[in-house]
Scaffold this motif. Sequence first.
Motif, short mmCIF file in Angstrom:
data_model
loop_
_atom_site.label_atom_id
_atom_site.label_comp_id
_atom_site.label_asym_id
_atom_site.label_seq_id
_atom_site.Cartn_x
_atom_site.Cartn_y
_atom_site.Cartn_z
N SER A 44 -118.19 -139.20 39.54
CA SER A 44 -117.43 -139.80 40.64
C SER A 44 -116.04 -140.23 40.18
O SER A 44 -115.04 -140.00 40.88
CB SER A 44 -118.18 -141.01 41.21
N LEU A 45 -115.97 -140.84 39.01
CA LEU A 45 -114.67 -141.25 38.48
C LEU A 45 -113.79 -140.04 38.17
O LEU A 45 -112.59 -140.04 38.45
CB LEU A 45 -114.86 -142.10 37.22
N MET A 48 -112.25 -138.58 41.27
CA MET A 48 -111.09 -139.36 41.71
C MET A 48 -109.89 -139.06 40.82
O MET A 48 -108.78 -138.86 41.32
CB MET A 48 -111.40 -140.86 41.69
N ALA A 49 -110.11 -139.06 39.51
CA ALA A 49 -109.01 -138.85 38.57
C ALA A 49 -108.37 -137.48 38.75
O ALA A 49 -107.15 -137.35 38.63
CB ALA A 49 -109.52 -139.01 37.14
N PHE A 55 -108.93 -141.42 46.03
CA PHE A 55 -109.11 -142.60 45.18
C PHE A 55 -109.57 -143.77 46.03
O PHE A 55 -109.02 -144.05 47.08
CB PHE A 55 -107.79 -142.94 44.47
N ALA A 60 -114.16 -147.14 42.29
CA ALA A 60 -113.81 -146.93 40.88
C ALA A 60 -114.29 -148.09 40.02
O ALA A 60 -114.86 -147.88 38.94
CB ALA A 60 -112.30 -146.74 40.73
N HIS A 63 -118.16 -147.84 39.71
CA HIS A 63 -118.59 -146.79 38.80
C HIS A 63 -118.26 -147.13 37.34
O HIS A 63 -119.08 -146.91 36.45
CB HIS A 63 -117.97 -145.45 39.19
N ALA A 64 -117.09 -147.68 37.11
CA ALA A 64 -116.70 -148.05 35.75
C ALA A 64 -117.62 -149.14 35.19
O ALA A 64 -118.04 -149.07 34.02
CB ALA A 64 -115.25 -148.52 35.72
N ALA A 116 -109.88 -149.65 35.85
CA ALA A 116 -110.33 -149.56 37.24
C ALA A 116 -109.99 -150.84 38.01
O ALA A 116 -109.60 -150.78 39.18
CB ALA A 116 -111.83 -149.27 37.31
N LEU A 121 -104.76 -145.42 40.77
CA LEU A 121 -105.14 -144.13 40.21
C LEU A 121 -104.39 -143.87 38.90
O LEU A 121 -104.95 -143.30 37.96
CB LEU A 121 -104.86 -143.03 41.24
N LEU A 124 -106.27 -145.53 36.23
CA LEU A 124 -107.61 -144.96 36.04
C LEU A 124 -107.60 -143.63 35.28
O LEU A 124 -108.44 -143.40 34.42
CB LEU A 124 -108.30 -144.78 37.40
N VAL A 128 -110.20 -142.54 32.26
CA VAL A 128 -111.26 -141.56 32.49
C VAL A 128 -111.16 -140.45 31.45
O VAL A 128 -112.17 -140.01 30.88
CB VAL A 128 -111.20 -140.98 33.93
#
Length: 144
Positions: A44-45, A48-49, A55, A60, A63-64, A116, A121, A124, A128
């Motif tokens: 998932s991260l 987004m990255a 995002f 975020a 998940h982090a 996060a 973004l 992040l 990531v």
Amino acid sequence: MKKVALTCLTASLLFGSGMALADAAASVEYRQSVFKVVKWHMDSLGAMARGDVEFNADAAVHHARQVNAMSYMAQEGFGEGTLGGDAKPEIWSNWDQFAGGMERFQEVSGALVVAAEEGSLQALRPAVGQMGQTCRTCHDNFRN
């Protein structure tokens, strides 16, 4: 009396070795489960990255934090005598290096949480990438 003692000894050896095998199998299952959870959250991260999904700062952070929590659970599944799954024997013959990798996993996943929590973004993405590199290094050294 000797027959009873021999029977008890045999039973305890069989039961004891069965327990060791069960414990090893449970350890393999445990660690594979932990890493599946890590992968699910990292997917998932990563999406987004890469810009594959929009995002979402709250997602975020969630998940982090989950990746970071799992980083503290992962090593528990690698006790002595728990070879199996995709784990290379080098884990146990190079334990200090492996344990250092697990510590790195904790550090980098902690930095992932901090990034996060910044809510952007731009913060992040590199975190990531660093997490992915940390995973890759351990996989290269210790995973089949």
